[in-house]
Design a protein around this motif. Sequence first.
Motif, PDB file in Angstrom:
ATOM      1  N   PHE A   1       0.815  -1.212   0.000  1.00  0.00           N
ATOM      2  CA  PHE A   1       0.000   0.000   0.000  1.00  0.00           C
ATOM      3  C   PHE A   1       0.848   1.261   0.000  1.00  0.00           C
ATOM      4  CE2 PHE A   1      -3.522  -2.742   1.596  1.00  0.00           C
ATOM      5  CZ  PHE A   1      -4.362  -2.515   0.511  1.00  0.00           C
ATOM      6  N   ASP A   2       2.015   1.215   0.603  1.00  0.00           N
ATOM      7  CA  ASP A   2       2.907   2.366   0.565  1.00  0.00           C
ATOM      8  C   ASP A   2       3.313   2.680  -0.878  1.00  0.00           C
ATOM      9  OD1 ASP A   2       4.712   4.329   1.962  1.00  0.00           O
ATOM     10  OD2 ASP A   2       6.214   3.129   0.895  1.00  0.00           O
ATOM     11  N   GLY A   3       3.678   1.659  -1.630  1.00  0.00           N
ATOM     12  CA  GLY A   3       4.033   1.871  -3.037  1.00  0.00           C
ATOM     13  C   GLY A   3       2.848   2.311  -3.871  1.00  0.00           C
ATOM     14  N   THR A   4       1.683   1.737  -3.597  1.00  0.00           N
ATOM     15  CA  THR A   4       0.480   2.103  -4.350  1.00  0.00           C
ATOM     16  C   THR A   4       0.104   3.556  -4.116  1.00  0.00           C
ATOM     17  OG1 THR A   4      -0.343  -0.161  -4.222  1.00  0.00           O
ATOM     18  CG2 THR A   4      -1.941   1.543  -4.743  1.00  0.00           C
ATOM     19  N   PHE A   5       0.065   3.967  -2.861  1.00  0.00           N
ATOM     20  CA  PHE A   5      -0.344   5.333  -2.550  1.00  0.00           C
ATOM     21  C   PHE A   5       0.685   6.362  -2.977  1.00  0.00           C
ATOM     22  CE2 PHE A   5      -3.193   3.362   0.763  1.00  0.00           C
ATOM     23  CZ  PHE A   5      -4.333   3.565   0.013  1.00  0.00           C
ATOM     24  N   SER A   6       1.951   6.029  -2.926  1.00  0.00           N
ATOM     25  CA  SER A   6       2.958   6.984  -3.403  1.00  0.00           C
ATOM     26  C   SER A   6       2.819   7.196  -4.905  1.00  0.00           C
ATOM     27  CB  SER A   6       4.361   6.528  -3.042  1.00  0.00           C
ATOM     28  OG  SER A   6       4.724   5.383  -3.771  1.00  0.00           O
ATOM     29  N   ALA A   7       2.507   6.141  -5.636  1.00  0.00           N
ATOM     30  CA  ALA A   7       2.311   6.294  -7.079  1.00  0.00           C
ATOM     31  C   ALA A   7       1.032   7.069  -7.381  1.00  0.00           C
ATOM     32  CB  ALA A   7       2.253   4.927  -7.751  1.00  0.00           C
ATOM     33  N   ILE A   8      -0.022   6.801  -6.621  1.00  0.00           N
ATOM     34  CA  ILE A   8      -1.297   7.498  -6.847  1.00  0.00           C
ATOM     35  C   ILE A   8      -1.162   8.991  -6.568  1.00  0.00           C
ATOM     36  CG2 ILE A   8      -3.625   7.789  -5.906  1.00  0.00           C
ATOM     37  CD1 ILE A   8      -3.759   4.758  -5.624  1.00  0.00           C
ATOM     38  N   PHE A   9      -0.487   9.362  -5.498  1.00  0.00           N
ATOM     39  CA  PHE A   9      -0.397  10.773  -5.128  1.00  0.00           C
ATOM     40  C   PHE A   9       0.664  11.526  -5.917  1.00  0.00           C
ATOM     41  CE2 PHE A   9      -2.229   9.155  -1.008  1.00  0.00           C
ATOM     42  CZ  PHE A   9      -3.504   9.629  -1.288  1.00  0.00           C
ATOM     43  N   ASN A  10       1.611  10.858  -6.529  1.00  0.00           N
ATOM     44  CA  ASN A  10       2.617  11.534  -7.346  1.00  0.00           C
ATOM     45  C   ASN A  10       2.142  11.782  -8.763  1.00  0.00           C
ATOM     46  OD1 ASN A  10       4.502  11.784  -5.341  1.00  0.00           O
ATOM     47  ND2 ASN A  10       5.541   9.888  -5.849  1.00  0.00           N
ATOM     48  N   PHE A  11       1.250  10.953  -9.263  1.00  0.00           N
ATOM     49  CA  PHE A  11       0.853  11.081 -10.662  1.00  0.00           C
ATOM     50  C   PHE A  11       0.124  12.387 -10.969  1.00  0.00           C
ATOM     51  CE2 PHE A  11      -2.159  10.331 -14.165  1.00  0.00           C
ATOM     52  CZ  PHE A  11      -1.236  10.114 -15.174  1.00  0.00           C
ATOM     53  N   PRO A  12      -0.813  12.888 -10.171  1.00  0.00           N
ATOM     54  CA  PRO A  12      -1.499  14.131 -10.543  1.00  0.00           C
ATOM     55  C   PRO A  12      -0.559  15.317 -10.723  1.00  0.00           C
ATOM     56  CG  PRO A  12      -2.725  13.037  -8.836  1.00  0.00           C
ATOM     57  CD  PRO A  12      -1.437  12.285  -8.994  1.00  0.00           C
ATOM     58  N   SER A  13       0.504  15.396  -9.965  1.00  0.00           N
ATOM     59  CA  SER A  13       1.442  16.506 -10.135  1.00  0.00           C
ATOM     60  C   SER A  13       2.231  16.389 -11.436  1.00  0.00           C
ATOM     61  CB  SER A  13       2.389  16.588  -8.942  1.00  0.00           C
ATOM     62  OG  SER A  13       3.177  15.421  -8.872  1.00  0.00           O
ATOM     63  N   GLU A  14       2.416  15.190 -11.936  1.00  0.00           N
ATOM     64  CA  GLU A  14       3.168  14.978 -13.173  1.00  0.00           C
ATOM     65  C   GLU A  14       2.262  14.899 -14.402  1.00  0.00           C
ATOM     66  OE1 GLU A  14       5.252  11.383 -12.469  1.00  0.00           O
ATOM     67  OE2 GLU A  14       6.559  12.247 -10.952  1.00  0.00           O
ATOM     68  N   ARG A  15       0.971  14.872 -14.185  1.00  0.00           N
ATOM     69  CA  ARG A  15       0.021  14.632 -15.274  1.00  0.00           C
ATOM     70  C   ARG A  15       0.072  15.698 -16.364  1.00  0.00           C
ATOM     71  NH1 ARG A  15      -6.490  14.432 -14.777  1.00  0.00           N
ATOM     72  NH2 ARG A  15      -6.820  13.706 -16.896  1.00  0.00           N
ATOM     73  N   THR A  16       0.055  16.971 -15.991  1.00  0.00           N
ATOM     74  CA  THR A  16       0.039  18.032 -17.008  1.00  0.00           C
ATOM     75  C   THR A  16       1.322  18.027 -17.826  1.00  0.00           C
ATOM     76  OG1 THR A  16       0.854  19.597 -15.364  1.00  0.00           O
ATOM     77  CG2 THR A  16      -1.524  19.475 -15.681  1.00  0.00           C
ATOM     78  N   ILE A  17       2.446  17.807 -17.171  1.00  0.00           N
ATOM     79  CA  ILE A  17       3.726  17.767 -17.889  1.00  0.00           C
ATOM     80  C   ILE A  17       3.757  16.574 -18.839  1.00  0.00           C
ATOM     81  CG2 ILE A  17       6.212  17.482 -17.613  1.00  0.00           C
ATOM     82  CD1 ILE A  17       5.875  18.895 -14.887  1.00  0.00           C
TER      83      ILE A  17
END
Length: 117
Positions: free
Chosen positions: A32-48
């Motif tokens: 779950f640590d890996g899952t949530f870190s990926a989920i919360f990092n993606f929106p910041s990188e989405r526009t780029i």
Amino acid sequence: LTGLLWFQLPNDETHVRDRGSFLFFSTTYWIFDGTFSAIFNFPSERTIMFKERASGSYHMSAYFMARTLSQLPTALVLPSGFWTIAYWMSGINPRVDVFFGTLGCTLLAVLSGESFG
């Protein structure tokens, strides 16, 4: 804290469930640590990512592989340190080959948890 909850479990039949609960809790936490870190990092990188994909800079697979490989060292150091300490504190099995086998399974679970996110 995890090592203290399951500190030096006796090696008998009455503590088999305790050993299983330690393995389940530890592995699930890192998944779950890996899952949530990926989920919360993606929106910041989405526009780029969308901007660079629209310009034809690279494919989605190249982005995913670059992101995964660049975060690989940091994603595996914390679980390795945790597992090294908690495994020996809980006294699951004194054999080194069993330790490395469970460490490998935990690290694979971390990587698969990141791929869910």
